[in-house]
Write a protein that holds these residues in place. Structure first.
Motif, PDB file in Angstrom:
ATOM      1  N   UNK A  11       0.818  -1.226   0.000  1.00  0.00           N
ATOM      2  CA  UNK A  11       0.000   0.000   0.000  1.00  0.00           C
ATOM      3  C   UNK A  11       0.848   1.271   0.000  1.00  0.00           C
ATOM      4  N   UNK A  12       1.917   1.258  -0.783  1.00  0.00           N
ATOM      5  CA  UNK A  12       2.749   2.465  -0.876  1.00  0.00           C
ATOM      6  C   UNK A  12       1.932   3.591  -1.477  1.00  0.00           C
ATOM      7  N   UNK A  13       2.111   4.792  -0.949  1.00  0.00           N
ATOM      8  CA  UNK A  13       1.429   5.949  -1.518  1.00  0.00           C
ATOM      9  C   UNK A  13       2.448   7.047  -1.790  1.00  0.00           C
ATOM     10  N   UNK A  14       1.979   8.213  -2.162  1.00  0.00           N
ATOM     11  CA  UNK A  14       2.913   9.250  -2.599  1.00  0.00           C
ATOM     12  C   UNK A  14       3.757   9.811  -1.458  1.00  0.00           C
ATOM     13  N   UNK A  15       3.395   9.492  -0.216  1.00  0.00           N
ATOM     14  CA  UNK A  15       4.224   9.927   0.920  1.00  0.00           C
ATOM     15  C   UNK A  15       5.251   8.883   1.328  1.00  0.00           C
ATOM     16  N   UNK A  16       5.096   7.664   0.798  1.00  0.00           N
ATOM     17  CA  UNK A  16       6.001   6.583   1.204  1.00  0.00           C
ATOM     18  C   UNK A  16       7.429   6.906   0.763  1.00  0.00           C
ATOM     19  N   UNK A  17       8.377   6.585   1.637  1.00  0.00           N
ATOM     20  CA  UNK A  17       9.788   6.814   1.309  1.00  0.00           C
ATOM     21  C   UNK A  17      10.433   5.497   0.899  1.00  0.00           C
ATOM     22  N   UNK A  18      11.026   5.475  -0.298  1.00  0.00           N
ATOM     23  CA  UNK A  18      11.809   4.294  -0.701  1.00  0.00           C
ATOM     24  C   UNK A  18      13.246   4.496  -0.273  1.00  0.00           C
ATOM     25  N   UNK A  19      13.865   3.386   0.143  1.00  0.00           N
ATOM     26  CA  UNK A  19      15.273   3.433   0.543  1.00  0.00           C
ATOM     27  C   UNK A  19      16.034   2.409  -0.288  1.00  0.00           C
ATOM     28  N   UNK A  20      17.055   2.887  -1.005  1.00  0.00           N
ATOM     29  CA  UNK A  20      17.932   1.963  -1.751  1.00  0.00           C
ATOM     30  C   UNK A  20      19.078   1.587  -0.825  1.00  0.00           C
ATOM     31  N   UNK A  21      19.072   0.349  -0.338  1.00  0.00           N
ATOM     32  CA  UNK A  21      20.131  -0.116   0.568  1.00  0.00           C
ATOM     33  C   UNK A  21      20.959  -1.150  -0.202  1.00  0.00           C
ATOM     34  N   UNK A  22      22.081  -0.716  -0.762  1.00  0.00           N
ATOM     35  CA  UNK A  22      22.881  -1.672  -1.526  1.00  0.00           C
ATOM     36  C   UNK A  22      23.877  -0.983  -2.436  1.00  0.00           C
ATOM     37  N   UNK A  23      24.347  -1.724  -3.424  1.00  0.00           N
ATOM     38  CA  UNK A  23      25.321  -1.194  -4.376  1.00  0.00           C
ATOM     39  C   UNK A  23      24.636  -0.509  -5.552  1.00  0.00           C
ATOM     40  N   UNK A  24      25.361  -0.420  -6.658  1.00  0.00           N
ATOM     41  CA  UNK A  24      24.862   0.333  -7.815  1.00  0.00           C
ATOM     42  C   UNK A  24      23.595  -0.237  -8.415  1.00  0.00           C
ATOM     43  N   UNK A  25      23.489  -1.560  -8.459  1.00  0.00           N
ATOM     44  CA  UNK A  25      22.294  -2.186  -9.058  1.00  0.00           C
ATOM     45  C   UNK A  25      21.055  -1.769  -8.275  1.00  0.00           C
ATOM     46  N   UNK A  26      21.143  -1.902  -6.958  1.00  0.00           N
ATOM     47  CA  UNK A  26      19.995  -1.561  -6.106  1.00  0.00           C
ATOM     48  C   UNK A  26      19.690  -0.065  -6.195  1.00  0.00           C
ATOM     49  N   UNK A  27      20.738   0.753  -6.177  1.00  0.00           N
ATOM     50  CA  UNK A  27      20.536   2.206  -6.258  1.00  0.00           C
ATOM     51  C   UNK A  27      19.845   2.599  -7.551  1.00  0.00           C
ATOM     52  N   UNK A  28      20.315   2.027  -8.660  1.00  0.00           N
ATOM     53  CA  UNK A  28      19.775   2.413  -9.969  1.00  0.00           C
ATOM     54  C   UNK A  28      18.325   1.971 -10.142  1.00  0.00           C
ATOM     55  N   UNK A  29      18.010   0.747  -9.728  1.00  0.00           N
ATOM     56  CA  UNK A  29      16.636   0.254  -9.951  1.00  0.00           C
ATOM     57  C   UNK A  29      15.667   0.883  -8.952  1.00  0.00           C
ATOM     58  N   UNK A  30      16.126   1.120  -7.731  1.00  0.00           N
ATOM     59  CA  UNK A  30      15.251   1.781  -6.752  1.00  0.00           C
ATOM     60  C   UNK A  30      14.930   3.199  -7.231  1.00  0.00           C
ATOM     61  N   UNK A  31      15.960   3.890  -7.726  1.00  0.00           N
ATOM     62  CA  UNK A  31      15.751   5.246  -8.241  1.00  0.00           C
ATOM     63  C   UNK A  31      14.770   5.242  -9.396  1.00  0.00           C
ATOM     64  N   UNK A  32      14.904   4.230 -10.269  1.00  0.00           N
ATOM     65  CA  UNK A  32      13.987   4.145 -11.420  1.00  0.00           C
ATOM     66  C   UNK A  32      12.559   3.890 -10.937  1.00  0.00           C
TER      67      UNK A  32
END
Ligand code: GLY
Length: 360
Positions: free
Chosen positions: A93-114
């Motif tokens: 139930x993520x909504x527009x206030x939910x915060x995503x956190x990329x915890x990892x290396x470049x792969x995780x950072x890039x896909x989380x950002x996307x």
């Protein structure tokens, strides 16, 4: 704590760097955001090492925390993983206030950002990078992407995080090969912008000495990256300097089908090779090539690889960074001073063949 502020016309965010910062995550997030709903995207290796620390810290801080755990490795940077993430975000139930956190290396950072850039047309995310490359490069500057079967990072955008939280202590859990792989990108910063950083790196003889100076090393790299991104957010000018060694490096990675050399190792070979070409063409000061070889050897990195030059050239000419009028090769005039040298497509072979002996 080191704090670096990245100021762009449409966005401003902070990079925080401190040993054991993982124990302060909830404090920092509470200070920066109103939301109590946090979804962490990570991989199973990072989850095993740091998932419970991060979870406990956030729960203690009163957060509602969920995890999305991907398989480690480049294969996870795919459209299939992205769909998996979107479905999990809906399940949670993520909504527009939910915060995503990329915890990892470049792969995780890039896909989380996307995912953050596109889910509900854009939600906030922060980066908690856990590899050297992610801490000094990929977590900063907003490049987000996934791979297609026909190439890496072919689908992407610029979407900046709302903060970058760097805990250098996590680098202690990296295997030596992956630690030094990331140090290739650190050496690159010295070569393109900071001869003092390069000389300091030369003076560190062991991993322990590097780790004793790691906050200085990471903050120096982040500061260089901040200054470059502030001048050229969209990678049409100065930001291309960060590609020093990368055109040949990407070619080497692809030539070996991504099985033999890590990204940093291939960039190391690319930096040595392009500086050799520069010297032979009188575009790089004599002696740089030998200094690069010496530092790469000291950092347990390769500087050459056996290749069939014509096959490598074909790969490089199809690089995704080719423009209609040619390829931008990054050269150094001297240690700490990089510039862009455009080479017409029809001249790329002649230009690169000058460096063939680097690869013998
Ligand atoms: N990793 C290179 C850049 O951010 O432009």
């Amino acid at each position: 704590m080191f704090q670096i502020d990245l100021n762009l016309p449409q966005h401003q965010y902070n990079i925080f760097i401190e040993a054991h910062l993982l124990n302060k995550i909830s404090e920092i997030i509470s200070h920066l955001f109103k939301t109590k709903k946090v979804i962490i995207i990570t991989d199973s290796n990072v989850d095993k090492n740091y998932g419970s620390v991060v979870k406990a810290n956030l729960i203690d801080g009163g957060f509602d925390v969920q995890f999305i755990v991907l398989k480690p490795g480049e294969e996870s940077k795919s459209l299939q993983s992205l769909e998996y993430i979107y479905n999990k975000l809906l399940d949670y139930s993520a909504n527009r206030d939910t915060l995503l956190v990329a915890l990892g290396g470049g792969v995780i950072g890039d896909i989380t950002g996307f995912a953050a850039a596109t889910f509900l047309r854009g939600i906030k995310y922060i980066q908690i990078p856990t590899s050297v490359i992610a801490q000094v490069d990929s977590s900063i500057g907003g490049k987000v992407a996934v791979n297609l079967e026909r190439g890496k990072n072919l689908i992407g955008s610029f979407y900046h995080p709302h903060a970058v939280l760097i805990d250098p202590e996590v680098l202690r859990s990296l295997e030596d090969r992956f630690f030094f792989d990331g140090m290739a990108e650190v050496i690159k910063y010295g070569l393109i912008k900071d001869s003092q950083l390069f000389n300091n790196l030369m003076s560190y003889k062991t991993k322990e000495e590097i780790m004793a100076n790691i906050e200085y090393i990471i903050s120096t790299c982040c500061l260089i990256k901040k200054e470059i991104v502030e001048k050229d957010e969209k990678d049409i000018g100065e930001r291309m300097l960060l590609n020093f060694g990368h055109t040949i490096g990407h070619g080497i990675e692809a030539y070996y089908e991504y099985k033999t050399y890590t990204h940093g190792e291939a960039v190391a070979i690319g930096m040595y090779c392009i500086s050799g070409i520069g010297e032979q063409l009188g575009l790089t000061a004599p002696g740089c090539n030998e200094k690069i070889k010496a530092i790469l050897q000291q950092y347990h990195l390769p500087y050459k690889a056996p290749v069939n030059v014509d096959e490598l050239l074909e790969i490089i000419k199809n690089d995704k960074k080719v423009f209609d009028d040619g390829l931008n090769f990054i050269l150094i005039k001297d240690i700490g001073n990089a510039y862009i040298n455009k080479v017409k497509l029809q001249d790329v072979s002649i230009f690169l063949k000058k460096g063939a002996e680097c690869n013998e």
